[in-house]
Design a protein around this motif. Structure first.
Motif, PDB file in Angstrom:
ATOM      1  N   ALA A 188      19.014   0.537  -0.250  1.00  9.13           N
ATOM      2  CA  ALA A 188      17.666   0.330   0.291  1.00  9.13           C
ATOM      3  C   ALA A 188      16.996   1.683   0.521  1.00  9.13           C
ATOM      4  N   GLU A 189      17.771   2.650   1.006  1.00 11.71           N
ATOM      5  CA  GLU A 189      17.226   3.989   1.235  1.00 11.71           C
ATOM      6  C   GLU A 189      16.795   4.612  -0.094  1.00 11.71           C
ATOM      7  N   GLY A 190      17.574   4.346  -1.134  1.00 10.51           N
ATOM      8  CA  GLY A 190      17.231   4.845  -2.472  1.00 10.51           C
ATOM      9  C   GLY A 190      15.929   4.256  -2.994  1.00 10.51           C
ATOM     10  N   PHE A 191      15.589   3.069  -2.506  1.00 13.91           N
ATOM     11  CA  PHE A 191      14.313   2.443  -2.885  1.00 13.91           C
ATOM     12  C   PHE A 191      13.197   2.864  -1.936  1.00 13.91           C
ATOM     13  N   ASP A 192      13.412   3.924  -1.164  1.00 16.80           N
ATOM     14  CA  ASP A 192      12.406   4.472  -0.241  1.00 16.80           C
ATOM     15  C   ASP A 192      12.004   3.490   0.861  1.00 16.80           C
ATOM     16  N   ALA A 193      13.016   2.819   1.431  1.00 16.41           N
ATOM     17  CA  ALA A 193      12.717   1.884   2.519  1.00 16.41           C
ATOM     18  C   ALA A 193      11.998   2.580   3.668  1.00 16.41           C
ATOM     19  N   MET A 194      12.311   3.875   3.890  1.00 17.84           N
ATOM     20  CA  MET A 194      11.720   4.568   5.035  1.00 17.84           C
ATOM     21  C   MET A 194      10.221   4.787   4.878  1.00 17.84           C
ATOM     22  N   ASP A 195       9.686   4.618   3.673  1.00 18.59           N
ATOM     23  CA  ASP A 195       8.248   4.793   3.479  1.00 18.59           C
ATOM     24  C   ASP A 195       7.455   3.544   3.846  1.00 18.59           C
ATOM     25  N   CYS A 196       8.154   2.468   4.184  1.00 22.98           N
ATOM     26  CA  CYS A 196       7.459   1.223   4.555  1.00 22.98           C
ATOM     27  C   CYS A 196       6.675   1.461   5.838  1.00 22.98           C
ATOM     28  N   ILE A 197       5.402   1.025   5.857  1.00 24.55           N
ATOM     29  CA  ILE A 197       4.592   1.183   7.060  1.00 24.55           C
ATOM     30  C   ILE A 197       4.545  -0.122   7.861  1.00 24.55           C
ATOM     31  N   GLU A 198       5.291  -1.132   7.416  1.00 21.40           N
ATOM     32  CA  GLU A 198       5.419  -2.410   8.125  1.00 21.40           C
ATOM     33  C   GLU A 198       4.078  -3.096   8.322  1.00 21.40           C
ATOM     34  N   PRO A 232       0.820  -1.216   0.000  1.00 25.64           N
ATOM     35  CA  PRO A 232       0.000   0.000   0.000  1.00 25.64           C
ATOM     36  C   PRO A 232       0.854   1.267   0.000  1.00 25.64           C
ATOM     37  N   ALA A 233       2.156   1.134   0.246  1.00 24.37           N
ATOM     38  CA  ALA A 233       3.027   2.313   0.254  1.00 24.37           C
ATOM     39  C   ALA A 233       3.694   2.509  -1.109  1.00 24.37           C
ATOM     40  N   HIS A 234       3.395   1.626  -2.054  1.00 20.89           N
ATOM     41  CA  HIS A 234       3.935   1.714  -3.422  1.00 20.89           C
ATOM     42  C   HIS A 234       5.454   1.701  -3.459  1.00 20.89           C
ATOM     43  N   ILE A 235       6.052   0.848  -2.661  1.00 21.33           N
ATOM     44  CA  ILE A 235       7.496   0.657  -2.761  1.00 21.33           C
ATOM     45  C   ILE A 235       7.747  -0.779  -3.234  1.00 21.33           C
ATOM     46  N   LEU A 236       9.003  -1.150  -3.402  1.00 21.30           N
ATOM     47  CA  LEU A 236       9.340  -2.468  -3.921  1.00 21.30           C
ATOM     48  C   LEU A 236       9.911  -3.327  -2.784  1.00 21.30           C
ATOM     49  N   PRO A 237       9.045  -4.031  -2.052  1.00 18.82           N
ATOM     50  CA  PRO A 237       9.548  -4.784  -0.894  1.00 18.82           C
ATOM     51  C   PRO A 237      10.673  -5.741  -1.263  1.00 18.82           C
ATOM     52  N   THR A 238      10.539  -6.416  -2.391  1.00 24.50           N
ATOM     53  CA  THR A 238      11.538  -7.423  -2.745  1.00 24.50           C
ATOM     54  C   THR A 238      12.906  -6.789  -2.971  1.00 24.50           C
TER      55      THR A 238
END
Lengths: 438, 282
Positions: free
Chosen positions: A396-406, A376-382
């Motif tokens: 990982a930061e470049g892939f917007d890891a911080m936008d993950c809502i877990e 739902p955060a539109h990032i690439l978990p894999t």
């Protein structure tokens, strides 16, 4: 009509049938209440009682430290028998005040409601803070902080979260059915403090009875009740905002950046209690459920009640326990045992026996993209998880890891059973550690 | 025919001239000593010297900005060679090895939960402070073994890291990787170590580990000079290493180990024949 929702997400079996029809029951007092001093996001409270002190219900036992902190109260009257580290739902012993109830359950003297209408905003906020009110949806963020938006971020919309999208949990559902007037009363206080133009109450369409009750209770007020599609994680703050008003909270931002404050319905009811009756937050509603509990129930339970007491009240466990989860199965935290107490963030307790919480062995990523579609955060978990496991945290930061809502959608849907959220959390921790270092 | 030979040959000559001039004009001066030093370094790029790889360290030493004794993997031999190249006097610091201060594998220490997540100690440590009941014990998921550039760390079948005293070069990479600070540096000549890292009180240690230090003070009473007890944990005073062995047999939980007698149970490493020089390049 197509129900409102957000892109991404999924719908795990909700298993709410065990408790959705059961009225809230008062949980009897346990032999001992363990009240942790750390029950909210922010600085833990400082103990202000000592062994041997007699406390009344609602008396402050831990004082707030700093602005993002709230006091902690005794949840019944009795004697303080220990102030020491005790098992905590976080998995390690943390400082707590232990109270032996005297059975009288006597409220502290001088509790009085205040007519909210005659009070100024500041004293209302102080009252909410002094009552120890935090977000009861589970995140336990101090409510008074959310009600004090900075001047450059005007708030025009208040969103009430009655979604309860986690499987099994029915605490908010029951509260809406049984105490709609308290919720509405709390909402009017929140509305006034924030000075909002618009108020929306989002409820998932799988609770038609709650929608009907709340619509009736909100008649004649400015609160709009909106039915939402049944999808997890609809109750996540940012997804709820997107579903209801179509605004996206910017990356790294907070709901106030789009002029929104989100509060849980349980929090609204607690605000009403604090203002109308002067009562601090000493109890909450928690769902005790799962396939391994004899008699699943919704309990009104004191903060500090040991989990083992909850299980005993619900008829005990059926056979051996393999997994104990505090909160919902998607985002809740696994427990080491039943020693930890109920805290303000305990929305539920779920018990599973062997084989009832299956977990396949991890396999290789087959690049199916299910995690990406579900996110739902539109990032690439894999991609983030792969970087994290190679210690490539910058990438990982470049892939917007911080936008993950877990929220766990990716891990849930992964056919290879890859622990994606765990890897992303590791990346987030490493990125935060690097940022702190500067 | 002739025209093509001449034209091609001419182009070749011109290009050769241009390359020759360019080589002169853009030549980079390399200190010959830097190359010589790079030759004698181990080439593992382990970073023990604090520089990003052997090349950077060789350059810094040749440039006079780095101490010539920092290559711990190379040991005394490398330091002597560098000193010879530079024409200076330098003696290596006392050789050090990393020691895993724990013997509590999954058979001998209790687990507080069954960990099923990512096979990595740092990841496991983030979940309720790790699956081991002991807050200081080895988690056994091999994060240290994976970062060791020298293959000096083995994981036993029961989940315990054991460091080879022959292969360890003292680069400290494992120490940085371990989330629980189980690994510590010790002089190579010391063979007796307290293999425990729990600072809990004895009664608590007994509850979760069969081979933990319970701070009973017997070692200290046997050889007062060689042992100190701090924070409920015994520690060998390495200056009095020679006397320390006398207390090994007296330890009630067998948490003191003399590596001259062998590695912890379950390890495939053999006992070193000569603990001070085995495996070191002279």
């Amino acid at each position: 009509m197509r129900l409102k929702s957000f892109p991404g997400g999924l719908h795990p079996p909700d298993n709410k049938q065990f408790t959705a029809h059961k009225a809230i029951v008062d949980c009897p007092l346990p032999a001992e209440l363990v009240i942790p001093l750390s029950q909210h996001i922010g600085a833990p409270a400082d103990a202000c009682v000592k062994v041997g002190d007699l406390v009344a219900k609602g008396e402050v036992v831990g004082q707030a430290r700093g602005f993002v902190s709230v006091p902690v109260h005794a949840s019944t009257s009795g004697a303080v028998v220990a102030v020491e580290p005790r098992p905590h739902p976080a998995g390690k012993p943390l400082p707590a005040v232990v109270i032996k109830p005297d059975g009288e359950d006597r409220w502290i003297d001088g509790l009085a409601g205040i007519p909210a209408e005659e009070q100024d905003d500041e004293s209302l906020r102080d009252r909410i803070r002094a009552a120890g009110i935090v977000g009861l949806g589970g995140a336990t963020f101090p409510t008074h902080v959310k009600l004090t938006p900075p001047g450059d971020k005007p708030i025009d919309t208040l969103i009430l979260n009655g979604v309860e999208c986690e499987p099994y949990l029915t605490a908010d559902h029951r509260l809406m059915l049984e105490n709609p007037e308290r919720i509405v009363d709390g909402i009017t206080i929140l509305q006034r403090l924030l000075g909002v133009r618009r108020t929306l109450l989002g409820i998932e369409a799988n609770k038609p009875d709650a929608i009907a009750v709340m619509t009736k209770a909100c008649a004649g007020t400015s609160i709009e009740v909106v039915a939402l599609a049944v999808k997890y994680p609809q109750g996540a703050e940012k997804q709820l905002i997107l579903a209801l008003i179509g605004k996206e909270v910017p990356s790294g931002g907070l709901p106030m950046d789009v002029g929104v404050v989100v509060q849980n319905v349980g929090t609204a009811a607690a605000v009403a209690d604090a203002v109308r009756h002067g009562r601090p937050l000493v109890e909450r509603i928690a769902t005790v459920s799962g396939p391994a509990i004899a008699n699943p129930q919704n309990l009104r339970v004191r903060i500090g009640t040991p989990l083992s007491h909850l299980v005993a009240v619900c008829g005990g466990a059926k056979g051996e326990l393999a997994k104990i989860i505090m909160g919902g199965p998607m985002m809740g935290s696994a427990q080491l045992g039943l020693e930890a107490p109920v805290t303000r963030g305990t929305s539920g307790l779920l018990l599973f026996g062997p084989g009832q919480f299956p977990r396949a062995p991890e396999g290789p990523c087959i690049r199916c993209g299910r995690c990406v579609r579900a996110c739902p955060a539109h990032i690439l978990p894999t991609a983030i998880a792969a970087c994290a496991r190679l210690d490539r945290f910058d990438e990982a930061e470049g892939f917007d890891a911080m936008d993950c809502i877990e929220c766990g959608c990716c891990t849930y849907t992964c056919p290879a059973a890859i622990p994606l959220v765990q890897a992303i959390r590791q990346a987030k921790a490493a990125i935060l550690a690097k940022r702190r270092k500067g | 025919m002739l025209a093509s030979i001449l034209s091609l040959g001419g182009i070749g000559l011109l290009a050769a001239l241009a390359l020759g001039l360019a080589a002169r004009k853009f030549a980079v001066e390399v200190d010959p000593r830097e190359l010589a030093i790079l030759e004698v370094l181990s080439g593992a790029n382990c970073g023990a010297c604090g520089y990003p790889g052997c090349g950077a360290y060789a350059k810094a030493v040749a440039g006079g900005t780095a101490d010539p004794t920092l290559c711990t993997p190379g040991g005394a031999g490398t330091v002597a060679q560098i000193a010879h190249i530079l024409g200076v006097e330098a003696t290596a610091a006392e050789p050090q090895v990393a020691v895993v201060r724990c013997q509590g594998d999954n058979d001998r220490a209790k687990l507080k939960y069954h960990y099923l997540g990512i096979y990595d100690c740092t990841a496991a440590q983030r979940i309720a402070d790790g699956p081991k009941s002991c807050p200081g014990g080895c988690l056994g998921l091999g994060t240290c073994a994976r970062v060791c550039p020298f293959g000096a760390i083995e994981m036993t079948a029961a989940g315990l890291a054991v460091i080879s005293r022959e292969k360890c070069t003292g680069c400290r990479k494992c120490i940085a990787a371990c989330p629980r600070q189980v690994i510590a540096m010790a002089p190579l000549r010391a063979t007796v170590h307290v293999l425990c890292n729990s600072q809990d009180k004895g009664a608590l240690v007994r509850k979760y580990c069969q081979v933990g230090c319970i701070a009973c003070q017997i070692c200290h009473k046997t050889v007062p000079a060689a042992y100190v007890i701090e924070n409920s944990l015994a520690r060998v005073v390495y200056e009095h290493q020679e006397e320390a062995a006398a207390a090994v047999a007296k330890c009630p939980t067998r948490c003191i180990r003399d590596f001259a007698e062998g590695y912890p149970e379950g390890s495939r490493f053999s006992a070193p024949t000569c603990p001070t020089t085995a495996g070191r390049a002279a």
